[in-house]
Design a protein around this motif. Sequence first.
Motif, PDB file in Angstrom:
ATOM      1  N   ARG A  20     -91.550  24.775 -18.629  1.00  0.00           N
ATOM      2  CA  ARG A  20     -91.671  23.378 -19.027  1.00  0.00           C
ATOM      3  C   ARG A  20     -90.280  22.767 -19.100  1.00  0.00           C
ATOM      4  O   ARG A  20     -89.301  23.456 -19.355  1.00  0.00           O
ATOM      5  CB  ARG A  20     -92.335  23.282 -20.397  1.00  0.00           C
ATOM      6  CG  ARG A  20     -93.707  23.872 -20.436  1.00  0.00           C
ATOM      7  CD  ARG A  20     -94.731  22.790 -20.202  1.00  0.00           C
ATOM      8  NE  ARG A  20     -96.066  23.332 -20.420  1.00  0.00           N
ATOM      9  CZ  ARG A  20     -97.005  23.307 -19.506  1.00  0.00           C
ATOM     10  NH1 ARG A  20     -96.767  22.791 -18.336  1.00  0.00           N
ATOM     11  NH2 ARG A  20     -98.184  23.795 -19.764  1.00  0.00           N
ATOM     12  N   GLY A  21     -90.223  21.460 -18.917  1.00  0.00           N
ATOM     13  CA  GLY A  21     -88.941  20.776 -19.024  1.00  0.00           C
ATOM     14  C   GLY A  21     -88.224  20.721 -17.684  1.00  0.00           C
ATOM     15  O   GLY A  21     -88.834  20.833 -16.623  1.00  0.00           O
ATOM     16  N   GLU A  33     -78.251  23.353 -18.926  1.00  0.00           N
ATOM     17  CA  GLU A  33     -78.334  23.586 -20.368  1.00  0.00           C
ATOM     18  C   GLU A  33     -78.367  22.265 -21.133  1.00  0.00           C
ATOM     19  O   GLU A  33     -79.079  22.144 -22.133  1.00  0.00           O
ATOM     20  CB  GLU A  33     -77.192  24.472 -20.839  1.00  0.00           C
ATOM     21  CG  GLU A  33     -77.370  25.907 -20.407  1.00  0.00           C
ATOM     22  CD  GLU A  33     -76.189  26.801 -20.738  1.00  0.00           C
ATOM     23  OE1 GLU A  33     -75.178  26.306 -21.277  1.00  0.00           O
ATOM     24  OE2 GLU A  33     -76.293  28.011 -20.461  1.00  0.00           O
ATOM     25  N   ARG A  57     -81.875  20.972 -20.671  1.00  0.00           N
ATOM     26  CA  ARG A  57     -82.809  21.762 -21.501  1.00  0.00           C
ATOM     27  C   ARG A  57     -82.689  21.359 -22.970  1.00  0.00           C
ATOM     28  O   ARG A  57     -83.692  21.222 -23.666  1.00  0.00           O
ATOM     29  CB  ARG A  57     -82.531  23.265 -21.368  1.00  0.00           C
ATOM     30  CG  ARG A  57     -82.823  23.863 -20.026  1.00  0.00           C
ATOM     31  CD  ARG A  57     -84.245  24.134 -19.771  1.00  0.00           C
ATOM     32  NE  ARG A  57     -84.809  24.971 -20.822  1.00  0.00           N
ATOM     33  CZ  ARG A  57     -86.089  25.202 -20.942  1.00  0.00           C
ATOM     34  NH1 ARG A  57     -86.930  24.681 -20.099  1.00  0.00           N
ATOM     35  NH2 ARG A  57     -86.552  25.946 -21.912  1.00  0.00           N
ATOM     36  N   ALA A  58     -81.464  21.173 -23.464  1.00  0.00           N
ATOM     37  CA  ALA A  58     -81.262  20.776 -24.860  1.00  0.00           C
ATOM     38  C   ALA A  58     -81.877  19.400 -25.113  1.00  0.00           C
ATOM     39  O   ALA A  58     -82.528  19.190 -26.149  1.00  0.00           O
ATOM     40  CB  ALA A  58     -79.778  20.771 -25.200  1.00  0.00           C
ATOM     41  N   ASP A  87     -85.665  19.832 -25.150  1.00  0.00           N
ATOM     42  CA  ASP A  87     -86.098  20.469 -26.397  1.00  0.00           C
ATOM     43  C   ASP A  87     -86.032  19.491 -27.564  1.00  0.00           C
ATOM     44  O   ASP A  87     -86.908  19.483 -28.425  1.00  0.00           O
ATOM     45  CB  ASP A  87     -85.237  21.695 -26.701  1.00  0.00           C
ATOM     46  CG  ASP A  87     -85.481  22.833 -25.724  1.00  0.00           C
ATOM     47  OD1 ASP A  87     -86.515  22.793 -25.008  1.00  0.00           O
ATOM     48  OD2 ASP A  87     -84.641  23.755 -25.665  1.00  0.00           O
ATOM     49  N   LYS A  88     -85.017  18.655 -27.578  1.00  0.00           N
ATOM     50  CA  LYS A  88     -84.872  17.667 -28.645  1.00  0.00           C
ATOM     51  C   LYS A  88     -86.004  16.641 -28.575  1.00  0.00           C
ATOM     52  O   LYS A  88     -86.574  16.275 -29.595  1.00  0.00           O
ATOM     53  CB  LYS A  88     -83.510  16.973 -28.524  1.00  0.00           C
ATOM     54  CG  LYS A  88     -83.205  16.035 -29.657  1.00  0.00           C
ATOM     55  CD  LYS A  88     -81.811  15.468 -29.517  1.00  0.00           C
ATOM     56  CE  LYS A  88     -81.528  14.495 -30.654  1.00  0.00           C
ATOM     57  NZ  LYS A  88     -80.204  13.899 -30.524  1.00  0.00           N
ATOM     58  N   ALA A 100     -88.953  17.140 -27.233  1.00  0.00           N
ATOM     59  CA  ALA A 100     -90.214  17.821 -27.530  1.00  0.00           C
ATOM     60  C   ALA A 100     -90.360  18.083 -29.025  1.00  0.00           C
ATOM     61  O   ALA A 100     -91.473  18.052 -29.556  1.00  0.00           O
ATOM     62  CB  ALA A 100     -90.297  19.128 -26.760  1.00  0.00           C
ATOM     63  N   SER A 101     -89.267  18.335 -29.713  1.00  0.00           N
ATOM     64  CA  SER A 101     -89.357  18.631 -31.140  1.00  0.00           C
ATOM     65  C   SER A 101     -89.669  17.388 -31.958  1.00  0.00           C
ATOM     66  O   SER A 101     -90.202  17.480 -33.050  1.00  0.00           O
ATOM     67  CB  SER A 101     -88.053  19.269 -31.634  1.00  0.00           C
ATOM     68  OG  SER A 101     -87.009  18.332 -31.586  1.00  0.00           O
TER      69      SER A 101
END
Length: 163
Positions: free
Chosen positions: A12-13, A140, A143-144, A147-148, A150-151
């Motif tokens: 994902r992502g 990276e 991805r960060a 993730d941010k 998604a959170s």
Amino acid sequence: MSDENGTPATLRGPRPEAIRFFGTTWVDHDGGYGARRIAVSAGSLLAVAVSCLVLRFAYQGLAIAAVGAAVTLLIAVMFAVCTALAFGHTWGAFTRRPDPERQASLRGLLAIGFLGSLAAYFLRSLTEAPGEKLHREEYEAARAAADKRASRRTGNPSRKRRT
């Protein structure tokens, strides 16, 4: 199950960008990454050797044509300068994205200094896949950011209690 670049389909992502000769094996250093690095190093070193041989034939052609010492010196200096500039440009492109307009304007110089580009590719392939550091930093960061994003999303916003 993987896509055409070897990236897992369940990932994902953001997807990692493929690098020439390596695909996406640079992400986890799998899928024959070590063998590919050895092959790329050997291939680029062979290309440097063949290029030196071609330049020697060109120099001998100038000697046979008897164009004079001044012209021979100018051509040798031109190849040396273009090779040095091509090396610097290629080496820098492994750590930052080159400007497309500048890249287009330097195309002729890079073609003349092809030996420098090949040498830079060989030297970089001794330590990593050429361009791996740049791609890894971009991947990276993406991805960060994913993730941010998604959170922050937890659950269905329409079911949220209003107070």
